[in-house]
Design an enzyme around this catalytic site. Sequence first.
Site, short mmCIF file in Angstrom:
data_model
loop_
_atom_site.label_atom_id
_atom_site.label_comp_id
_atom_site.label_asym_id
_atom_site.label_seq_id
_atom_site.Cartn_x
_atom_site.Cartn_y
_atom_site.Cartn_z
N TRP A 130 31.84 41.52 30.65
CA TRP A 130 33.10 42.23 30.87
C TRP A 130 33.23 43.30 29.79
O TRP A 130 33.07 43.01 28.60
CB TRP A 130 34.24 41.22 30.78
N ASP A 211 34.69 32.04 27.21
CA ASP A 211 35.82 32.82 27.73
C ASP A 211 36.07 32.34 29.15
O ASP A 211 35.18 32.46 30.01
CB ASP A 211 35.45 34.31 27.71
N ALA A 213 38.64 32.88 32.15
CA ALA A 213 39.79 33.65 32.63
C ALA A 213 40.04 33.45 34.13
O ALA A 213 40.97 34.03 34.67
CB ALA A 213 39.55 35.14 32.35
N LYS A 246 45.10 35.48 35.77
CA LYS A 246 44.65 35.43 37.16
C LYS A 246 45.11 34.15 37.86
O LYS A 246 45.63 34.20 38.97
CB LYS A 246 43.12 35.50 37.25
C1 LIG Z 1 36.17 37.86 31.60
C2 LIG Z 1 37.57 38.09 31.20
N1 LIG Z 1 38.03 37.54 30.06
C3 LIG Z 1 39.28 37.71 29.65
C4 LIG Z 1 40.18 38.45 30.37
C5 LIG Z 1 41.54 38.56 29.77
O1 LIG Z 1 42.58 38.91 30.51
P1 LIG Z 1 44.07 39.01 29.97
O2 LIG Z 1 44.05 39.53 28.59
O3 LIG Z 1 44.70 39.94 30.93
O4 LIG Z 1 44.64 37.63 30.03
C6 LIG Z 1 39.76 39.05 31.57
C7 LIG Z 1 40.66 39.89 32.38
O5 LIG Z 1 40.29 40.66 33.22
C8 LIG Z 1 38.43 38.86 32.00
O6 LIG Z 1 37.95 39.39 33.13
#
Ligand SMILES: Cc1ncc(COP(=O)(O)O)c(C=O)c1O
Length: 397
Positions: A130, A211, A213, A246
């Site tokens: 990401w 991570d 999410a 999400k």
């Molecule tokens: C792989 C991944 N990690 C972490 C996040 C963190 O998202 P947020 O800060 O919106 O909670 C995202 C959001 O798109 C993600 O795709």
Amino acid sequence: MFDRLPELPADSLLGLISMFRDDTNPKKVDLGVGVYRDEAGHTAIMKAVQKAQQMHLDQEDSKTYIGPVGVPGFVEGIKGLVLGNDSATIKDNRIAAIQTPGGCGALRVGSEFLKRLNSDFTVWVSDPTWANHIPLIRSAGLTIKTYPYFDTSTGAVNFDAMDEQLAKLGPNDVVLLHGCCHNPTGADLSFDHWKTITERALETGFIPYVDIAYQGLGDGLEEDVAGVRYLSERVPEMVIATSCSKNFGLYRERTGCLLIQTESAQTAKAIQTQIQDVARANYSMSPAYGGFLVDIVLHNEALNREWKEELDAMATRVKSLRHGLLEQIKAQGVSQNFDFITEQKGMFSYLGISKEQVTQLRNDFSIYMADSSRINVAGLNTQCLEYVAQALKKVCG
Ligand SMILES: Cc1ncc(COP(=O)(O)O)c(C=O)c1O
């Protein structure tokens, strides 16, 4: 003096949003931005979350500071959701945890904590990963390197190559792993892969940094974390960054949680003060609102059931769009093999087409996706599957 700094180029995904907005083609399809959408293209508030908002509104009687941990019921709830309510690690009080502003906040505080622990750490991320992982980790002052991950020829994980790299690591290394629903590729590690990664971590001493999410948007709430739980039950120490953006649809409420697994309750107590101190130096404490809602949804039996059903329905919809798209691609006789679309998990897929083909899809068919050819499968709907497949046939042959 302020004119010393140049204007930065626009973020390419944000550029895609404005191009899409200005496109007048009624058939336009937005597969760019990574948010869940329903059949009507709307990112609705989940019903269980809506009800929790009302309950919270009725009971909230103060806006005083929430405290450094965040909403305690939220933090406890997330520990159980990720590691399982029977987790020995939780029962032994080996987890330090705080609520954070989204998953990004968890990743940033987690990275700064790692930097405090050992400024020589190298954080290994999957190739590709990401895009936001890089600035989040780098701005904490850590070195980043990549391990091989995605095999473009199969659309799956090249685990042999990944494992070969992991076997060479040591205690000065941290390995960032996507808990499930890999962003951007959709290619996930199998349970056997998680077992091997666990062995490697124990052999070499690298620190796993997970991570997660998209829990619940792949194969199910429990299934999606089976690998993470296996790892957590066996390694002494690890870091987990979670997001409720999400799976609770709380994107703008910035709701996440950082969990640090330590070797003993005593260490966890010390680390708790360290992560609170990192947060204090950045933003003092997390916004509380999203945490209150998740706390209610996780602990109210009826809302919990309703949320799980809604989340299941979202995951099922994405799966059926994957199958629908592949069927249409086959019906159109596209020569390239896209079978991997139904194997990949979660909201994203890498189509594996060239940047020129991506541009042609945008210019000639108003189908928008990231230059890497990552698509947000949830951006599809049953009405546009045939159109998208026809466009792929014209562009890819
Ligand atoms: C792989 C991944 N990690 C972490 C996040 C963190 O998202 P947020 O800060 O919106 O909670 C995202 C959001 O798109 C993600 O795709």
